[in-house]
Structures are given as C-alpha cells and as structure tokens.
Design a protein around this motif. Structure first.
Motif, PDB file in Angstrom:
ATOM      1  N   ILE A 225       0.832  -1.195   0.000  1.00  0.00           N
ATOM      2  CA  ILE A 225       0.000   0.000   0.000  1.00  0.00           C
ATOM      3  C   ILE A 225       0.873   1.254   0.000  1.00  0.00           C
ATOM      4  CG2 ILE A 225      -0.237  -0.100   2.517  1.00  0.00           C
ATOM      5  CD1 ILE A 225      -2.733   1.350  -0.076  1.00  0.00           C
ATOM      6  N   SER A 226       2.033   1.201   0.667  1.00  0.00           N
ATOM      7  CA  SER A 226       2.913   2.372   0.693  1.00  0.00           C
ATOM      8  C   SER A 226       3.436   2.692  -0.702  1.00  0.00           C
ATOM      9  CB  SER A 226       4.083   2.123   1.650  1.00  0.00           C
ATOM     10  OG  SER A 226       4.800   0.955   1.281  1.00  0.00           O
ATOM     11  N   GLU A 227       3.620   1.669  -1.544  1.00  0.00           N
ATOM     12  CA  GLU A 227       4.079   1.896  -2.919  1.00  0.00           C
ATOM     13  C   GLU A 227       2.971   2.519  -3.760  1.00  0.00           C
ATOM     14  OE1 GLU A 227       7.015  -2.049  -2.908  1.00  0.00           O
ATOM     15  OE2 GLU A 227       5.009  -2.123  -3.780  1.00  0.00           O
ATOM     16  N   ILE A 228       1.751   2.053  -3.566  1.00  0.00           N
ATOM     17  CA  ILE A 228       0.615   2.610  -4.306  1.00  0.00           C
ATOM     18  C   ILE A 228       0.415   4.084  -3.945  1.00  0.00           C
ATOM     19  CG2 ILE A 228      -1.901   2.488  -4.551  1.00  0.00           C
ATOM     20  CD1 ILE A 228      -0.598   0.301  -6.072  1.00  0.00           C
ATOM     21  N   LEU A 229       0.555   4.413  -2.667  1.00  0.00           N
ATOM     22  CA  LEU A 229       0.287   5.778  -2.210  1.00  0.00           C
ATOM     23  C   LEU A 229       1.315   6.785  -2.708  1.00  0.00           C
ATOM     24  CD1 LEU A 229      -0.822   5.110   1.484  1.00  0.00           C
ATOM     25  CD2 LEU A 229      -2.266   5.542  -0.508  1.00  0.00           C
ATOM     26  N   GLU A 230       2.444   6.313  -3.231  1.00  0.00           N
ATOM     27  CA  GLU A 230       3.475   7.221  -3.728  1.00  0.00           C
ATOM     28  C   GLU A 230       3.496   7.311  -5.251  1.00  0.00           C
ATOM     29  OE1 GLU A 230       7.298   6.397  -2.110  1.00  0.00           O
ATOM     30  OE2 GLU A 230       6.687   6.772  -0.039  1.00  0.00           O
ATOM     31  N   LEU A 231       2.471   6.788  -5.909  1.00  0.00           N
ATOM     32  CA  LEU A 231       2.452   6.820  -7.366  1.00  0.00           C
ATOM     33  C   LEU A 231       2.317   8.242  -7.908  1.00  0.00           C
ATOM     34  CD1 LEU A 231       0.231   3.760  -8.379  1.00  0.00           C
ATOM     35  CD2 LEU A 231       2.676   4.054  -8.750  1.00  0.00           C
ATOM     36  N   HIS A 232       2.973   8.474  -9.026  1.00  0.00           N
ATOM     37  CA  HIS A 232       2.856   9.748  -9.741  1.00  0.00           C
ATOM     38  C   HIS A 232       1.489   9.815 -10.414  1.00  0.00           C
ATOM     39  CE1 HIS A 232       3.806  12.974 -12.584  1.00  0.00           C
ATOM     40  NE2 HIS A 232       4.901  13.233 -11.861  1.00  0.00           N
ATOM     41  N   VAL A 233       0.959  11.007 -10.539  1.00  0.00           N
ATOM     42  CA  VAL A 233      -0.361  11.158 -11.159  1.00  0.00           C
ATOM     43  C   VAL A 233      -0.339  10.705 -12.621  1.00  0.00           C
ATOM     44  CG1 VAL A 233       0.021  13.539 -11.904  1.00  0.00           C
ATOM     45  CG2 VAL A 233      -2.303  12.751 -11.382  1.00  0.00           C
ATOM     46  N   ASP A 234       0.828  10.754 -13.256  1.00  0.00           N
ATOM     47  CA  ASP A 234       0.990  10.297 -14.639  1.00  0.00           C
ATOM     48  C   ASP A 234       1.830   9.023 -14.673  1.00  0.00           C
ATOM     49  OD1 ASP A 234      -0.457  12.456 -15.724  1.00  0.00           O
ATOM     50  OD2 ASP A 234       1.312  13.739 -15.613  1.00  0.00           O
ATOM     51  N   ASN A 403      -0.245   4.166   5.428  1.00  0.00           N
ATOM     52  CA  ASN A 403      -0.625   2.751   5.340  1.00  0.00           C
ATOM     53  C   ASN A 403      -1.911   2.458   6.098  1.00  0.00           C
ATOM     54  OD1 ASN A 403       1.803   2.764   4.098  1.00  0.00           O
ATOM     55  ND2 ASN A 403       2.783   1.245   5.396  1.00  0.00           N
ATOM     56  N   ASN A 404      -2.106   3.134   7.222  1.00  0.00           N
ATOM     57  CA  ASN A 404      -3.258   2.834   8.065  1.00  0.00           C
ATOM     58  C   ASN A 404      -4.541   3.502   7.576  1.00  0.00           C
ATOM     59  OD1 ASN A 404      -1.757   1.241   9.849  1.00  0.00           O
ATOM     60  ND2 ASN A 404      -1.068   3.046  10.980  1.00  0.00           N
ATOM     61  N   SER A 405      -4.415   4.481   6.687  1.00  0.00           N
ATOM     62  CA  SER A 405      -5.613   5.202   6.241  1.00  0.00           C
ATOM     63  C   SER A 405      -6.598   4.268   5.550  1.00  0.00           C
ATOM     64  CB  SER A 405      -5.218   6.336   5.297  1.00  0.00           C
ATOM     65  OG  SER A 405      -4.363   7.251   5.941  1.00  0.00           O
ATOM     66  N   LEU A 406      -6.089   3.340   4.760  1.00  0.00           N
ATOM     67  CA  LEU A 406      -6.960   2.369   4.094  1.00  0.00           C
ATOM     68  C   LEU A 406      -7.371   1.259   5.058  1.00  0.00           C
ATOM     69  CD1 LEU A 406      -8.318   1.326   1.519  1.00  0.00           C
ATOM     70  CD2 LEU A 406      -6.178   0.147   0.963  1.00  0.00           C
ATOM     71  N   ASN A 407      -6.412   0.756   5.834  1.00  0.00           N
ATOM     72  CA  ASN A 407      -6.721  -0.347   6.750  1.00  0.00           C
ATOM     73  C   ASN A 407      -7.754   0.051   7.797  1.00  0.00           C
ATOM     74  OD1 ASN A 407      -4.974  -2.179   5.525  1.00  0.00           O
ATOM     75  ND2 ASN A 407      -3.227  -1.488   6.724  1.00  0.00           N
ATOM     76  N   ASP A 408      -7.690   1.298   8.277  1.00  0.00           N
ATOM     77  CA  ASP A 408      -8.645   1.741   9.289  1.00  0.00           C
ATOM     78  C   ASP A 408     -10.078   1.715   8.763  1.00  0.00           C
ATOM     79  OD1 ASP A 408      -6.663   2.093  11.118  1.00  0.00           O
ATOM     80  OD2 ASP A 408      -6.493   4.257  10.841  1.00  0.00           O
ATOM     81  N   LYS A 409     -10.242   1.919   7.463  1.00  0.00           N
ATOM     82  CA  LYS A 409     -11.586   1.920   6.897  1.00  0.00           C
ATOM     83  C   LYS A 409     -12.067   0.519   6.534  1.00  0.00           C
ATOM     84  CE  LYS A 409     -11.095   6.572   5.003  1.00  0.00           C
ATOM     85  NZ  LYS A 409     -11.978   7.169   6.030  1.00  0.00           N
ATOM     86  N   LEU A 410     -11.146  -0.419   6.409  1.00  0.00           N
ATOM     87  CA  LEU A 410     -11.521  -1.764   5.973  1.00  0.00           C
ATOM     88  C   LEU A 410     -11.526  -2.792   7.087  1.00  0.00           C
ATOM     89  CD1 LEU A 410      -9.589  -2.016   2.580  1.00  0.00           C
ATOM     90  CD2 LEU A 410     -12.038  -1.675   2.919  1.00  0.00           C
ATOM     91  N   THR A 411     -11.064  -2.421   8.275  1.00  0.00           N
ATOM     92  CA  THR A 411     -11.000  -3.380   9.375  1.00  0.00           C
ATOM     93  C   THR A 411     -12.159  -3.172  10.335  1.00  0.00           C
ATOM     94  OG1 THR A 411      -9.452  -1.886  10.499  1.00  0.00           O
ATOM     95  CG2 THR A 411      -8.516  -3.716   9.260  1.00  0.00           C
TER      96      THR A 411
END
Length: 658
Positions: A225-234, A403-411
């Motif tokens: 998830i940390s890799e996804i959150l650092e993706l460039h907009v392009d 990392n926890n921003s997504l997990n907090d909503k899904l747990t």
C-alpha cells in the motif's frame, strides 16, 4: 524541516545523568512534530500517537492509563529521537516500550529506565508473547532498544541481549494450523466481493472512491500500500507488444531496496486499473493545484481567496477559519483593526499560509525523503478530511494518506469511533463475523494466484518488486492438495491408477541396493585417478587419505594401461623433493626430517610399483593393489592399545600382483 541532532553521551557522567540529558535534549532541542508540541500530554496529535501503558486498549475518551514516570518521559524522548533520524509509519517501538515499562515495574517496583537490565528485557519479551498475537516485531524492537541504551550509555552495564522470539515459520502447508494461517493471510472472499460491488456502482463520496480504487489497484498487481500511495499522477505506461497488442503498466518504485520498474497489469484488469486511476486523479486535482501554488512561491493569492475577502480586500478571522479549518492556530499571522473587527490582507495571509504548509510537511515540495514525487504530482494528494465520512474537507490544506488510512476503513470498527467501510454500506448488518480486510492481504492473494497460474518464481519476484526469490515462499498459500494435484498433472506416473500391491512392487524395484549387494558385483564402481583406479566406497565415507593415492590400499593399478610414464615422471619429482628435504635437514630446517621420511617412503613405493609394471613375466591387464602395513586402521589401533602389537605385524609382502 525538523532539526536533526545526535546525542553524544558524556563518559564521565553516570547512566542516570546521561539519561536526564538525553530526555532534556529530545524535549527542548529537537523540533520534530512542531515547536508547539505539548510534551506533558499523553496524546501527541501531531505524531498521531498515545503513550498509554499496555493495559490501555482504546483511546476513546483519552488516555486513562499512561506510562509510569520517569519511564514515560524516556519513552517520549526515545520515540521523538528515533523518528527524527529514521521516521517510519509502523511505530512498532511503542509496543516494545509498553512491554519494557511493565517488566520494569514487575521486576524493580519502579519505572526508572536507567535500571533496565537483562532480567527486565527477558520479562519484557515474555510480556510481548502474552499480550500480542504477533510478538516477533515487539521483540525485535526491544532488542533495538537494548542496543540503543548500551551504545548511548543510558544504563550502567552492558546489554548484550537478543530477542528470544523467533520469526514465525509460515511455510508449512499441511494440517489444521497451516490452514488457519493461510486463511489469515488471504482476504475474505466476501469482503473482496463487497468492495467490488461498490466499485462497480460508481461511488461519489471521496472516501468510497479512495477505498474502492486503492483496493482495486492492489488487486491488479501484487503491491504494498505504501508503494501505491506514492504513485505519480501520470504513472500510466503503455507499450506496443510484438503481437500488435498494447501492454499497460505503472511506473513503480518498490520499497525495501527494489529497483524502479514498470509494474505490468494483466490484460483482464487493465480497464479496472485505468478507471481507478482516473477516479483518484479527479478527486486529488484540487489538492494538487493548491500544492502547485505553494510550491511556485507565487506572490498572487490562490484562486478562491478573493471570494472570501471583503470589499476592501481584507480577510476576517472567520473567513480564514472557513478556509483552513476552525481548529487551526493562527499563531504568527498579523492582524490589524478594521472597525470593530481584526482583519489581515490577502498578501499577508498568502505568505503565512505558504510558510505553514512548508513547515508542516517536512520534505515539501516532495512527499518523502526520497525526493522523487512532489505533492503536486502525487496521485494520492488530498485535502484534510477529504476522505473522512464525518467531517467536511479543509479547503486550503494538504494531506496524504498513510498505510493505516486504508486499513482503518476496511478493518473491524467495534472499538473505533467511526464505522468501517463495510458498516456504512450495510455489509455487516446481522453478521456474526464482521467483514474486514487489510491492504497486505491483497498482495498475498495476487501472489498466490500467480503461483497457481504457473508463473516462474523469478517473474513473480520481479512482479512483486522483491530482490530475493526466496521471499516468494511467504506469499505462496497453495494448499498441500493443490500442490499434489499440480504434480500429478505434470507427471502422469504419480497418478494412483494401480493397486497398492503393484505400487509397492514398483517402489521396491526402485530402491537403492545395499552395501553387501554392491560389494558382490563383479565390477563395482571405481573412480579414475592419475595412477589407476580408486575402489573406495564413497557411500560409506569420504576419502580418508586426502588423495594420497600411493599410500592407500584402495588404489588399484592395471599393468599395460598406459600410466607407466606418469609413474616415472612422479618418481623424478619425488627424487627432487628428497634432495631438497635432505639439504634442509642438513641445515637444520624445522620439519625437514619428517618430510624426508615421507618422501623416502613414497620413493620406495614408486620404485617397487614401476618394477612390477615393467616386469615382462606379469601379463598385461593384471590388477596390482598396494599393501601398506602402516595404513591407519581402527581395529589395528585397538589391538596395539591392548598389547597385541606382535600378533598384527604384517606377513604379506609390501607389493604384489593379483
């Protein structure tokens, strides 16, 4: 950016004095989490941590059971120091500190960190085992804490301690426990289907778009998830393949030392990946525009300021609060009286706001210390509260999920102040076992799919962004039945189509022969040497002579096999070595006498062997074995030890032809 200071202990001071100075430096000199950090408070909102003890299970209503003093001050100092030098999002050191604090109290009836010793650390490790389902990480952090205390002389004695908690072995595939581990690593299929159903409906709330799009991207390729959150907009990349079709992927920067790569997306998931990125790009556009304005240093006001300004171009405190949030401090912003109100100019507010944004984000304009992706180019650049369900977003602010921003909503949310994603959409209504899933479970699932699909291990490791192929093992959750079925599919002989009696006979025929059966063979296996053949049984033991074949009784020579010339050359070399050894012995060189004796014995054996090989009365093809009365034998050694040395004197000639 926070000041980075290094604590240098004073060797002439006691451990208690060094401890006090360390706490003072971290409290007064370090600037991480801002200059307005309330040190005495057990809740650090700026760092998003609390300093409750191990009994504090929930922070709703505040911290009611804080860490005991003076250990609490040390815990705060250690946490601030660690994150100043090596920031991380997991905050695993907090669990270690809680275990050590409880162990200190149990072992010493006090909470003085300068008295930590081996016994306290052992007790802390046991507390970690008792209180945490996964104690390996707390145990590892306890060991790091012990090393830190010793290196910085914060305790009066050495702390050479290693965690007794070993990393759990999760590669066993058989049994009920293995099945439970597999199920715990993989996401609940119902939870995945629930997320997919909301994604397919086209959510409109930013929080739902974030959850469904991020989860969909994690299901497109095995990612952290940390890799996804650092993706460039392009980040999207397309290349033409040899067959004329188009390959689609993302420009990716793996964590944990992985090299930058293109993470290719399987064809069935390409449309989902494109739609996810398009939705995230749309909801992050306003925040990225604001980040671009802050980054540019433009002296003109950000679009939207004028709409909140009065006719005189001034901004009131109320208007500013509407723009930056009502709980935000206005410290440092200059106001002037305008009638009965306190107002400020748009120019003053713009300069103050830009400085505040830069101060709050350590690496601005970049999102991390790697300085690769900027806020203005980050796909997950949001406003504060933008993906919150219960609060409205803050117009002029920057915020990035962790990392926890997504997990907090899904747990599971029974102990949380807000409901989970599944609660809000009614998926948990009437369920005994509530739906929950973590971001890392998607990575395990996609890697397992890759193994099931037959993708080579090297390709799986590259797709995952891992440096070591062996790391695939922890992500392969195929059951023992799947593996057996796969083996049978590739090897038809493994299919049980015969009776048990026939299978037993087939196995018996394939068993290796015994040593007695091997020795009974007319021509047993032999190894070629430079002098002939070695008939040593390497099944029983390795070579006992270290390749000194001329002194070994298991060396066999064959007359007329063409090796006579090699024996003559070896004799010449031995004669030269003998001359050098004799010269050394005459000069008194150390070790020359034993070497002369060894070379003399080898010389004598070579001469005798050459004489036999040249004897015309011995027909070609005769097998010659060398007898060595001095060869080591456990039985001979035991007999000599018991006084039977006269009985075992050799009666055979030293050389003979068979």
């Amino acid at each position: 950016m926070a000041d980075v200071l290094v604590f240098i202990p004073q060797h002439e001071l006691t451990a208690s004095a060094n401890m006090a100075e360390f706490i003072r430096m971290c409290r007064e000199d370090l600037t991480l989490f801002g200059p307005n950090l309330d040190w005495s408070n057990s809740v650090w909102r700026e760092a998003k941590v609390t300093f409750g003890n191990i009994d504090q299970s929930s922070v709703i209503g505040g911290v009611t059971q804080p860490l005991a003093q003076p250990f609490c001050d040390f815990a705060k100092a250690y946490f601030r120091y660690r994150h100043t030098h090596a920031p991380n999002e997991h905050k695993a050191e907090l669990r270690a500190l809680k275990c050590v604090e409880r162990a200190l109290i149990e072992q010493t009836d006090a909470a003085d960190p300068s008295t930590i010793n081996i016994s306290v650390l052992d007790a802390a490790a046991q507390i970690a085992r008792n209180c945490y389902e996964a104690p390996y990480a707390p145990g590892r952090e306890i060991a790091r804490l012990a090393q830190f205390l010793a290196e910085h002389r914060l305790v009066a004695h050495s702390l050479d301690w290693k965690s007794p908690i070993r990393r759990p072995i999760d590669t066993v595939r058989t049994g009920a426990k293995a099945k439970e581990r597999r199920e715990a690593k993989l996401p609940d299929p119902e939870a995945v289907h629930a997320i997919a159903s909301i994604f397919a409906r086209g959510p409109t709330h930013a929080a739902d778009i974030f959850v469904t799009s991020a989860a969909a991207m994690l299901l497109c390729a095995p990612s952290r998830i940390s890799e996804i959150l650092e993706l460039h907009v392009d980040c999207e990349v397309e290349e033409r393949k040899r067959d004329g079709s188009t390959a689609y992927g993302w420009a990716f920067r793996p964590k944990k030392g992985g090299a930058p790569m293109i993470k290719w997306i399987p064809a069935p998931m390409v449309d989902i990946a494109k739609l996810s990125i398009a939705r995230l790009r749309e909801i992050s556009a306003p925040a990225r525009e604001f980040a671009r304005w802050v980054e540019s240093g433009d002296t003109h006001s950000f679009p939207g300021f004028s709409a909140h300004a009065g006719v005189d171009g001034l901004l009131s405190r109320t208007a500013i609060k509407e723009l930056i949030g009502k709980f935000r401090s206005l410290k440092g912003l200059q106001f002037q009286k305008a009638g009965s109100f306190r107002m400020t100019t748009v120019a003053n507010f713009s300069a103050w706001l830009r400085a505040e944004v830069i101060r709050e984000n350590r690496f601005f304009p970049y999102i991390s210390k790697d300085k690769v992706v900027k806020f203005s180019d980050n796909l997950f650049c949001f406003k504060q509260n933008q993906i919150a369900y219960s609060h409205s977003s803050v117009e002029l602010s920057l915020w990035r999920p962790n990392n926890n921003s997504l997990n907090d909503k899904l747990t599971d949310s029974l102990e949380k102040a807000s409901a989970s994603f599944f609660d809000r959409h009614g998926f948990n209504a009437g369920r005994e076992h509530r739906l929950k899933v973590t971001s890392h479970q998607f990575r395990h699932l996609i890697t397992t799919f890759a193994h099931r699909g037959g993708l080579p291990s090297s390709e799986i490791a590259r797709w995952r962004g891992s440096k070591d192929v062996k790391q695939n093992r922890a992500y392969d959750h195929r059951s023992e039945f799947e593996l057996v079925a796969m083996l049978r599919e590739h090897d038809p002989t493994l299919v049980r189509s015969k009776s048990e009696l026939e299978i037993a006979e087939q196995i018996k025929a394939a068993l290796p022969m015994t040593t007695a059966e091997f020795n009974a063979l007319e021509k047993p296996t032999a190894h070629i040497t430079e002098f002939g053949f070695c008939i040593h049984d390497f099944v029983m033991s390795p070579c006992q002579r270290f390749r000194d074949c001329l002194s070994c009784t298991e060396q066999v020579c064959v007359k007329g096999d063409g090796r006579l010339q090699g024996l003559r050359q070896q004799l010449e070399l031995v004669e030269k070595e003998m001359e050098k050894a004799k010269e050394g012995a005459a000069e008194g060189a150390y070790g020359a006498d034993p070497w002369t004796r060894v070379q003399s014995e080898t010389h004598a054996r070579l001469q005798s062997l050459i004489e036999i090989m040249q004897d015309p009365e011995i027909p070609d093809g005769s097998i010659i074995r060398i007898a060595n009365p001095k060869e080591f034998s456990p039985a001979r050694r035991a007999l000599i030890h018991r006084g039977y040395d006269q009985i075992i004197q050799p009666r055979l000639p030293s050389l003979g032809a068979e």
